[in-house]
Scaffold this motif. Sequence first.
Motif, PDB file in Angstrom:
ATOM      1  N   THR A  29       0.832  -1.210   0.000  1.00  0.00           N
ATOM      2  CA  THR A  29       0.000   0.000   0.000  1.00  0.00           C
ATOM      3  C   THR A  29       0.866   1.259   0.000  1.00  0.00           C
ATOM      4  O   THR A  29       0.586   2.215  -0.725  1.00  0.00           O
ATOM      5  CB  THR A  29      -0.937  -0.003   1.226  1.00  0.00           C
ATOM      6  N   SER A  32       2.422   1.620  -3.389  1.00  0.00           N
ATOM      7  CA  SER A  32       1.387   2.084  -4.310  1.00  0.00           C
ATOM      8  C   SER A  32       1.237   3.605  -4.236  1.00  0.00           C
ATOM      9  O   SER A  32       1.167   4.281  -5.271  1.00  0.00           O
ATOM     10  CB  SER A  32       0.057   1.401  -3.974  1.00  0.00           C
ATOM     11  N   SER A  38      -1.824   1.242  -8.760  1.00  0.00           N
ATOM     12  CA  SER A  38      -2.777   0.627  -7.838  1.00  0.00           C
ATOM     13  C   SER A  38      -2.178  -0.591  -7.137  1.00  0.00           C
ATOM     14  O   SER A  38      -1.293  -1.260  -7.673  1.00  0.00           O
ATOM     15  CB  SER A  38      -4.050   0.213  -8.576  1.00  0.00           C
ATOM     16  N   VAL A  39      -2.691  -0.866  -5.952  1.00  0.00           N
ATOM     17  CA  VAL A  39      -2.276  -2.039  -5.196  1.00  0.00           C
ATOM     18  C   VAL A  39      -2.558  -3.294  -6.010  1.00  0.00           C
ATOM     19  O   VAL A  39      -1.754  -4.230  -6.022  1.00  0.00           O
ATOM     20  CB  VAL A  39      -2.985  -2.097  -3.828  1.00  0.00           C
ATOM     21  N   LEU A  42       0.154  -3.696  -8.633  1.00  0.00           N
ATOM     22  CA  LEU A  42       1.411  -4.106  -7.998  1.00  0.00           C
ATOM     23  C   LEU A  42       1.331  -5.549  -7.527  1.00  0.00           C
ATOM     24  O   LEU A  42       2.322  -6.284  -7.588  1.00  0.00           O
ATOM     25  CB  LEU A  42       1.744  -3.178  -6.832  1.00  0.00           C
TER      26      LEU A  42
END
Length: 79
Positions: A29, A32, A38-39, A42
Amino acid sequence: MTPAPQDEEETGIHCRLDELLAERGMTLTELSARVGVSVVNLSVLKNDRARAIRYSTLRAVCDALDCEVGDLLALTPES
């Protein structure tokens, strides 16, 4: 980043994102937020399901983790 279809052959490339995050005490997070990806995207990369990655994303991840591309992506031995 686009997830690889489940029936596609392995690329022979492993993403070491989990290991690098752990070494740096950073969460997905947090990464990100730092790189603007975005998480979910990733996570696709982290779990070796990405078919492609933009150079700009690769650069941003490496800058945030203070690493080289070769630290992040590694070739897996042929089976």
